[in-house]
Each structure stands twice: as structure tokens, then as C-alpha cells.
Design an enzyme around this catalytic site. Sequence first.
Site, mmCIF file in Angstrom:
data_model
loop_
_atom_site.group_PDB
_atom_site.id
_atom_site.type_symbol
_atom_site.label_atom_id
_atom_site.label_comp_id
_atom_site.label_asym_id
_atom_site.label_seq_id
_atom_site.Cartn_x
_atom_site.Cartn_y
_atom_site.Cartn_z
ATOM 1 N N GLY A 1 0.826 -1.186 0.000
ATOM 2 C CA GLY A 1 0.000 0.000 0.000
ATOM 3 C C GLY A 1 0.868 1.246 0.000
ATOM 4 O O GLY A 1 1.975 1.250 0.547
ATOM 5 N N CYS A 2 0.387 2.326 -0.638
ATOM 6 C CA CYS A 2 1.227 3.512 -0.822
ATOM 7 C C CYS A 2 1.589 4.174 0.502
ATOM 8 O O CYS A 2 2.736 4.567 0.730
ATOM 9 C CB CYS A 2 0.556 4.498 -1.774
ATOM 10 S SG CYS A 2 -1.113 4.980 -1.321
ATOM 11 N N ASN A 3 0.620 4.289 1.394
ATOM 12 C CA ASN A 3 0.912 4.885 2.700
ATOM 13 C C ASN A 3 1.859 3.998 3.502
ATOM 14 O O ASN A 3 2.703 4.475 4.254
ATOM 15 C CB ASN A 3 -0.379 5.072 3.512
ATOM 16 C CG ASN A 3 -1.344 6.022 2.840
ATOM 17 O OD1 ASN A 3 -0.985 7.133 2.475
ATOM 18 N ND2 ASN A 3 -2.592 5.590 2.664
ATOM 19 N N VAL A 4 1.674 2.699 3.326
ATOM 20 C CA VAL A 4 2.517 1.740 4.041
ATOM 21 C C VAL A 4 3.974 1.916 3.655
ATOM 22 O O VAL A 4 4.872 1.912 4.513
ATOM 23 C CB VAL A 4 2.060 0.302 3.722
ATOM 24 C CG1 VAL A 4 2.983 -0.709 4.386
ATOM 25 C CG2 VAL A 4 0.616 0.097 4.163
#
Lengths: 348, 348, 348, 348
Positions: free
Chosen positions: D150-153
Site C-alpha cells: 500500500g502507498c501509505n505503508v
Amino acid sequence: MPYSVAVAGASGYAGGEALRMLTAHPEFEVRRATAHSNAGERVIDVHPHLRSLADLRFTETSPEQLAGHDVVVLALPHGTSGAIAAQLPDETIVLDLGADHRLTSAADWARYYGGEHHGAWAYGLPELPHADATRQRAALVGARRIAVPGCNVTAVSLGLVPGILAGVIEPRDLTAALAVGPSGAGRALKTNLLASEILGSAAPYAVGGVHRHIPEILQNVRLAGGVDPTISFTPVLVPMSRGILATVTARLVPGTDPAAVRAAWESLYADEPFVHVLPEGAFPTTAAALGANTALIGLAVDEDAGRVVIVVALDNLVKGTAGAAVQSLNIALGLPETLGLPLDGVAP
Amino acid sequence: MPYSVAVAGASGYAGGEALRMLTAHPEFEVRRATAHSNAGERVIDVHPHLRSLADLRFTETSPEQLAGHDVVVLALPHGTSGAIAAQLPDETIVLDLGADHRLTSAADWARYYGGEHHGAWAYGLPELPHADATRQRAALVGARRIAVPGCNVTAVSLGLVPGILAGVIEPRDLTAALAVGPSGAGRALKTNLLASEILGSAAPYAVGGVHRHIPEILQNVRLAGGVDPTISFTPVLVPMSRGILATVTARLVPGTDPAAVRAAWESLYADEPFVHVLPEGAFPTTAAALGANTALIGLAVDEDAGRVVIVVALDNLVKGTAGAAVQSLNIALGLPETLGLPLDGVAP
Amino acid sequence: MPYSVAVAGASGYAGGEALRMLTAHPEFEVRRATAHSNAGERVIDVHPHLRSLADLRFTETSPEQLAGHDVVVLALPHGTSGAIAAQLPDETIVLDLGADHRLTSAADWARYYGGEHHGAWAYGLPELPHADATRQRAALVGARRIAVPGCNVTAVSLGLVPGILAGVIEPRDLTAALAVGPSGAGRALKTNLLASEILGSAAPYAVGGVHRHIPEILQNVRLAGGVDPTISFTPVLVPMSRGILATVTARLVPGTDPAAVRAAWESLYADEPFVHVLPEGAFPTTAAALGANTALIGLAVDEDAGRVVIVVALDNLVKGTAGAAVQSLNIALGLPETLGLPLDGVAP
Amino acid sequence: MPYSVAVAGASGYAGGEALRMLTAHPEFEVRRATAHSNAGERVIDVHPHLRSLADLRFTETSPEQLAGHDVVVLALPHGTSGAIAAQLPDETIVLDLGADHRLTSAADWARYYGGEHHGAWAYGLPELPHADATRQRAALVGARRIAVPGCNVTAVSLGLVPGILAGVIEPRDLTAALAVGPSGAGRALKTNLLASEILGSAAPYAVGGVHRHIPEILQNVRLAGGVDPTISFTPVLVPMSRGILATVTARLVPGTDPAAVRAAWESLYADEPFVHVLPEGAFPTTAAALGANTALIGLAVDEDAGRVVIVVALDNLVKGTAGAAVQSLNIALGLPETLGLPLDGVAP
């Protein structure tokens, strides 16, 4: 072995984009970046997006610093590139991103810029047709001095010249209103360029026939065969960092079959790699051209108004500046015209 | 005791702004807000900025819900307000923010909207001059049915009519290109209105003479004395939530002294509280009108191009919609025209 | 007869907003606006949105120009208001929008600002609770010298103090990350505030415990009963002209019933006109507070993380600056606290 | 001969970026793009920026359409890729841009997503260190099934893991607040993603421990050796189309020499081509990473607060999604890891 390149005035937005595009090109190597007020600083401290140049530092802008490179790109304020260019060796390829070598008319130069007129160089808009059916591209082959067009000029000229050349629109009484991002105005510290002023607002400037890009547009229209052209030209700053969306209109030549108009644009640009005419009913957005060397064109005939409306979208820093420089350089050096130039935009 | 007001279709942007402005007005009290798909919800859950209405809930949109109020504001989709309005009592003051009652010509209605033509109401642009030297304001005094103009129409019309009335610009071959914020397109769930599409981009729409605001502009130009007007009209969506920056051009009537042109605008608007002509050389930004009921006008004569350029800035939701409604309502009810209407914008 | 008001440093964004809000207030009349570098210019040429002040011109900033008014608002750079204020008559009500009179600790002043410490004035955050169950409001009644809080401080303090006062969150190890618009940084000509830099980007600044608002936040937390508080505080510039969205977190005091947490905020602000706690599951946006004197608060208990998350939205120029000044002034003068202050935001 | 690639779900933003990056790569050829609701349409009508794919049309999303390609990229909604992937040949390299194959814990999957848990694939974050001093890169060599993070991850994990691995920050009581652009939320037609809602505003979502990226972050922290980690995680939508600016904080392990902290980050990433630790005092902006496959990290120790603050900037669609996919694919196929991936951002 790649060509050695120096960029002068490389701390501004146009210079930074030239660094980025030249670095991405397989045949060029950026060996020098000059910037008077940033001399000694690392390029990446001024342009934190240019990770590839993490080891380069700015030096002073001087003929000595620029000599000895195969290619020199001048991204200097108007009125300053002429003097520097005059001191560079004849065999160096010099591209001027500024205005000093665009205008053929000394009278136009005197009226819109003032100061010494340096004369015009080969003009870096390869797609521009001349009335004799050649294109500007021919003049760029083997050129050693190249004047890169103004960004607004490229948008408006590409929109107008097919119709002028084909004789379907009149060269007199043209109009152009442009939504433009502030990066075209450079990194200058001016109150009207502050984010607080531009966010949430649209702001016109240089209204009423005083913008310096006007004589350059008319010069291009004349090259395409337009006699005594006139244009009402209004740029409007809008809250996007990059991009030009030009809404250009021209009177349909009386007696022209509206159904035949579109063919003028489609035929002129059919084989152009970077200029694309969208299908009937489609119009471009600047996002679709962001980061790409493309100009996207949408077209409609408004029979009620008696005008053709041409909408042109491009990235002012790419097809409007640094991409046009690389494209012209490719032609000048006999490289494939599209080499190293992105066709796809970065969106959304 | 304040007038009781109901707003129908109050969950959209135009309806929300009507709620906001009517709430801020000392003589009105918003007693009802209807919204078909939000019936039962709290107004503040849909419009979290309307803290004053924290205790109000939306009800269904129906003549029964709207009856019994002194004033009803219709913020409904085009084509739906006519049927509702027809069922409201004659003594109720009804303002239509939609298009259903703007056009006097059934042919225009049929061509641009289609469906049943409901006929035109008193037109809510008080400043609009008529060829007989009266202004539209007169028609609003005591009016019980008011059609509020389209937001783009207000910007373009206010820019053009002084010159038309004075005979210094030609009504034929007008052009207008507008930078507009997406709130003018309403709260509709359309891909081209998504933030990811609009941020960092400029996008034209309804290009080539097909926009529904065109017949309404021409109607106003004719009222001001323009014969057989034509206009090339192009709106461009830009990344600001509100605002219209209209760049309007018109041919200078041959023989007109350019120095005399400005007086036409200055004299027409000299006593208008909400329309302001900026000094020579100054041009407006939309930020300066944000949240205010003002239209700001800058003006230049471009003698080379033979055109007058008029730049108009306004807030599409205020002077372009809800503020115009309140201003018209003030006139209709005999209240001071400026009552409850902000003159200062919210900037930066 | 309205109170006569002068605003010093009125050409900046904070000063401009003070002019706007004071002009809209029924009991104040702006009689003077000073601005060193713009002396002689018309206010409307610098603030084109302030149509109400079309006839006012800036004068020099000096005690002489400011004397003779009932109220003086100082919107001057940090470190400069102290000297001016010291020369104003005791009976004049003076509000300092800058930092010079906020901090009670000379050591804090020396560490974060340097130069002469002028001592603290009555602090313009009426809602701030003290550990003794009074509120800051009491200190403002009849005050003649008022220090208006920093905008970020207001957002973070309003978010934290209910939990601190109620003993449900720990004062140590607080964190705050704020999305802020560039207008909070003023009209300074700095490269990082240019539109081209801020559009399409998020940029942190003053990271790692060095921001000047930190001691002021901790001072407020201590007033609410927090012992030895600490906070990690990081502001991030984002592309909106106005607004602060503060995400504040604090450790839940061990043994606290999570279901009881919300009551601390709801009870403290139940009767506050300008601070609103949203329902469970709802969180505020800055748009909902734009132009309004409100602070909107959303709240969640994250049991897995052992932290309470408080999100606060406000307009940095209104509740964060000029609105807070007017609210404090209302209290000082015995006027209704909400007089002349907007409760509804301007959205979308 | 280039590898043949198919992208499923290619009409969204993640799918579109995958098309763009794969097209620009010298070893891949995009032969198929599927999109259920756009089947039959031209790719360029949905993604007008992808001029290179002007001749490609979307087909239906089905195992049949995807079989026969060397590489399949799934850009499908969470919960739908698992079923499709199960029907693809073992020898096909499959990359899932969605969440279905990221979480190793069935309990985490059940709590945050629900439905059938498909098990975890090789995780596409090559730089991620494991407690045993290897990196995630090793697991990608020769992999035939890859789950892209995931991008935020990616932003939060890259910020935290060096300090966790080195034992200088505590894994418990982490905090992260992120300014994110709306493209990360996809092309969904939701009111809160409309431009009118997002322009000029900052809006938090999934506040209080409910965001689906939390278990994935904690999984990464555990891999780096963090025991029983906890995090308070809050994303805030801001008005930029792309980009994540993560402000991450962690408690300094008691007894750690603050001067030694920076070395943990610098040493871990010293040889990483796409993760760059900025010098002391410098912090990244999202603009510097736009369009590039880089993650830029700034770092400060706040001794007063007892926390380390790590700011990470990246482009959610590139290093956060499609660039990570290509980087992982390069590794899986034994190509140079940096091949075809831009290092320089597109700015301003």
C-alpha cells in the site's frame, strides 16, 4: 560518447527542466550548470527533484565556464543571452531559451523589449509550416544557433498555422486567451507569484496588446502565409504549477465549407510525432500533456459565431521550452527527432 | 418580523450558498430546506460549513413543503423548477436559480434545453441596461417571480453591455473565454469533476457554440441595443473551487476614439454598488471577489488588434447566483438593495 | 458611535484580514491603516478584495499615527510590536497579533525568539480553561492590552486542553502534525512560498522541535493543569491559501474508560459559541471553517494505539488571528462576544 | 524480445500509471489492458495522457484475457484480485497492486478487510530490512507472485524500519500523520473526492485506528525486529493530485545518543538507489518525488519531546504503487533493479 552539455542560468525553472530533460537523454551528458547567485551550491539543493545530478554544483555564468562543451543551453533573463552567446565559439551549438534571438524584426524588438537587437537564429519550432510548403524543421538541420520559442507562442502558433496555411481562417482579428501556470513566469520573487495570491484565484496579466509574445506569434502567422495578421492576446494565471491551455479563435474565411476545416489541421500534423489533433468533439486538458513533449489540439467550428475555435494544451516547460530545445537539438545533430523525449504525460 | 424563506434543492452548491446568504441577512429567516435525496438528514451533515443551521433538517421537495413561506428559492436542476413553480401561490415570491425562466425565446429554449418552455420571469440582473436607458432593476421592483441569471452570463453580460449601449463596441463577433471553478458545475458525481482530474489541470468544455449560456448572453446584449449579436464562448475549468474570470473581447466600432471607450463603462456603473470598474491598467482577480457580491471589471483598448478587452471577475456562487438572488429579492421587497450582502471578498 | 480603530502593519495578510473583519463589525470603524513600505498607497491597491475601504490610504507606522484611536491592532513582525506598544497611551486598547506579548516565560522568549522580552498580556483565547475551573475569558474582560495567540497554537491548544483538564490524556508525549496554508507565513517574498513551489506539493518546515509555537502550546497545556508537558510538533505547508488541519494525539491515561473520553471535550465546549465538537465518527475539514470564526473538532479513541486522536480545523486568519482579535475585543469592551463574527464558513 | 504484459483494471489511476511506466520500460511491452466498465473503449479516451497507447483498446477483465502474457499486473479493487489470480498459470508472473496478498495474518485480514484470506505473496518493498539482516529484495528474486505494498505503508515503513532495526526507536507508540493527494483513493465517484470539496481544503479520513494500512505497517515493523508495535495513523486529503508526505514520529530509546540516530537511516539506505536520506536540516517535499520512483527522507531528533521525527515524501502512484511494481519485477526477472525507472521528479 555522449555530447557534453552546459546549461547557463540553470537555477530557474526553465534551466532546471533543461537539466532534467538533457539528463534523461541517452546522447547528452550534463557536465556544467551555471547560476550566478547560486554559484558553489549543489544543484540538488536548489532542484531537489534532480536526484541524478546529486554530485553537480553550480558555477558562475561566464563564457569561460561555458566554452569547451559541445552544446550550451542559455536559460538567462531576456536581454542577457545575446552578449554571452557572442563570446561562444562558432562550432558550439548554442540554444537560447530566452527571447533575444527570436524576432526577425528590429522594430518589433525595439517596441516590445528594447535594447540591442541581436538578430534572429534558427527558430526551434520544427512543426511550423512556411508558406512555401516547407517546414521550420529544415532550417534546424545542422544549425549551430537555435532560438527556442516562447511557451505561449508555441501553443498559439501551433493552433493557428494549419488554418492560415490552408486559407480556411483569416489572419486578421485573431483572439487568444490562455490559462497558464505560474512556472512560466519563472522563479522571480514577486508578490503576485506567491502561493497565497495564486491559490484559489485566476489573475490576468499583460492585458490589452502589451505582452511580448504577440510579435512572435504574428511572425509565425506571417511565415505560414498570413497577411497583416492581428491578435488579441490575454494570458490568465491559474492555480496549477505547469501548463498552458490556449483558447484561440479565428474567423472562418467566408465561403469555406465548415466540414472541410478539420482536414487542414489533421493533414498538417498527420506525421508529426509531438502534435496531435484530437477527434471531433474531444478537447485537451493540460494534465494530459504534463511532463510530455506533446501539444494536443481540439477543434470546433462555431458557425453561429463565424469562428473556428482551436484549443491547445501543452506543458510550458516541456514542449513550451526544454522539450522544444531537445527536439531542435536532435534535429540539429542528426539524431532521431523523438530521441529521449517523453510522449506520455504524467497524470493524474 | 423577518420574511420566512424556503430553499428547494438545498443540498447542492447553489442551494447551500443560498442558505448561507439568506441566513446572514437580517430580514430573512430560513425555515425550510428541501433536498430529495437527503430528506431527513441534518443540513450541517451535508453542508458542514453552515453552523448557523445546525438544527435544521432537509425535507422532501414538494409544493406542499414549500407553500406557506414568503419566499421560495428554487435551486433545482434545469427543467424541473417550472413544474414546481407552477404549483406555488401567486403571492409567494419565487426565485429560480435554474434556467427554466430566463429565456424569452421559445426557439432558444428548444434549441439549447428542449422540453416545455415556461416563459421568462423578471430577470435578476439589476444592473443590466436596456436600450431605452432604463435598467433591469425597474422590472424587479415588486416582482413575484424572478429568474436568476446564469453565472457565466452575468460575468460576460456585465462586461459587454456598457460598450454596446454606448455604441463603442460591435455586437457582432464577440468572444469570451472564461476560467471557471468547478463549483459552477454543481455537486454532480462526474469523473471530470473529480479532484484528481482537476488539480493541476485546465480543461475546456462545451466548446464551439454549444454552451447553454450563449442564448442568454445574446438576449442581454440585444436588450442593451446590440443588433444581431454573435459570440464565440469557451469556458475552461481550472483548479479553484469558486470564481469566474471572463476575458471578453469586442471589436471597436470604427471611428471610435480609443480614449473615449473607458467612459462608457465608468459612467454606466458609476453608481452601482456591486459593479466596480478598476482604474486604467488594473485588472481583477477572482480572489478579490470571493464571497462578495461584487463584479470587478478591468478594461483595455488594444488598438493594434482593433478590439476592446474586458476582464470580469466574480464569484459564481455569489454575484453569479445566490448573491444575485438576494440582491433581486431586496429590490422586489423594497428593502435597501445592498442589505445583507458582502462587499468585501475573503482573500487571500 | 462606533469605536475608532487603527491597524498597524495592515498591508500583510493578518493585517488585511483584521481590516476586513473590523470593517464588517457594527461597533468598529477603521479610521487608519499603516504600512511602512506602502505608505501613501490606497488600501484597495494592496488588498483589492477590500472594496469597503476604497477611500482609505496607508500611512506610516508610528506611535503618532496610531495615537488617538480607541483601539489599535498591531499586525507587525515579531520583535517590533513591543517598542511601538510601549509608546501608546494606557487607555488605548492594544491588540498584538504578533508574538511579542504571548509568552510568560522570559527563558522561553530568549530561546525561541531572542531579544528583549516584553512580558505577557491578557491572552486572547477566551475558551482556554485554567486548572482552577475558570477560563481565559475572565482575564479579557476590561483588558487594555491583549496578545492574540499564534494560529497553530490555537488549533492545537483547543484540541488538547479539554482532555488535559479532565485528566483523561497525558500531558507528556503529545504529538501534532498540521496541514497549513501558506497565508499563515505572511506576504514575505521567499522562494518556498512561491506558487510554483507550493502547487501540487506538501512541504514540512521547522521540523524537530524548533517551531516558535511550541512554548506557547505548552504554556496553554500547563494552564489547563498539564504537568511537564512535551510535544512533537510538525507543520506541513499544503496547497490551500488558508486553513489549519491539526492532527493531535495524546496518550490515554491508563485506566480511563474510552467511552468516557468524549465527554471531556463535549462538556468543556458545550456552551462555547465558536468551538464545536462534531458527533462520533465525524471529522472536520478546513473548508467548513473558511472565513468563519469557528474551530471544529473531531475526536476518536484508538485503543490499539493507546492514544486519543483529536482533529481540529480552523481558518488561520480568522479564529487563528483576526477573528480571535475581534472576539477578544468584544469581551474587553463588554460587547456580545459573538458580535460581528461569522459562524458560517464560505464553502465550497 | 520484450516481455509481454497485461494490466487488469487498467482504467483506474493505479492501472493507468502501471501502463505508463511499463510502456516506458525497454524490456516490457503492454499488449493488453482490461477494464470491465470500459471494455471496447480506446485507452487514450480514458487516459488521454497515454499517447503511446493510442492504438490499444480495453477488453473485458477475465482469466482468458490475461492468460498467455509473461506478466500480469492486477489493479483491481480489494477482494477481487485473489479469485482472478488463482486462475492464472503458475509460470505467469503476477503482481497484485491491491491488498489481497499483502497480509500474512488471517486475523488481520479478517478484521480489516473481511472475506476470504488468500495468503501473502512475496512483498514488493525491496528495501525492507528483516531482523536477520537480509532485505526483502532477496525474496523477490525469481518470484512469480508479488504483492505490491500500500502507498501509505511504503512511506511510513521506509521511515520507521531503519530506527527499529538499529534499536534506536521504540516500536510501541508510533505516530504517523500523512498529507495525501486524492489519486490514492482512486477514480471512484464519491462526493468527498469532488474537486469542489478538495480544492482549498484539508480533510482527514479513517481516523482513530481504522485505516486498512495499519496492520500492514505493523507487519513491516515486526519484520524489522519491532516487538508488539503500535501506531496512531491519520491520513489527511490535501489539494494535490499525487503525493504522500508522511510525518512519522517514534520515541527515542532511552539512553540512545541523539547524535548516533541519523547513522541508522544513512547506513541502511546508503546503497539503495531509490531511497535517499537528506542531509541534516533538510526535509523533503512531495514535488521532489513526483513522477519519480524515489522515497525522500528527512530526519530530526527532538530531544525535548523525546521523539525522532521522520518525514518521508514519495509519489503514491510511482514508488507507492506502479514504480514499486516495476522495481520488483526487475528483481524478479533478474533485470537491473533500476531499469526503466525515473530517478528525477517532475517539478515544479
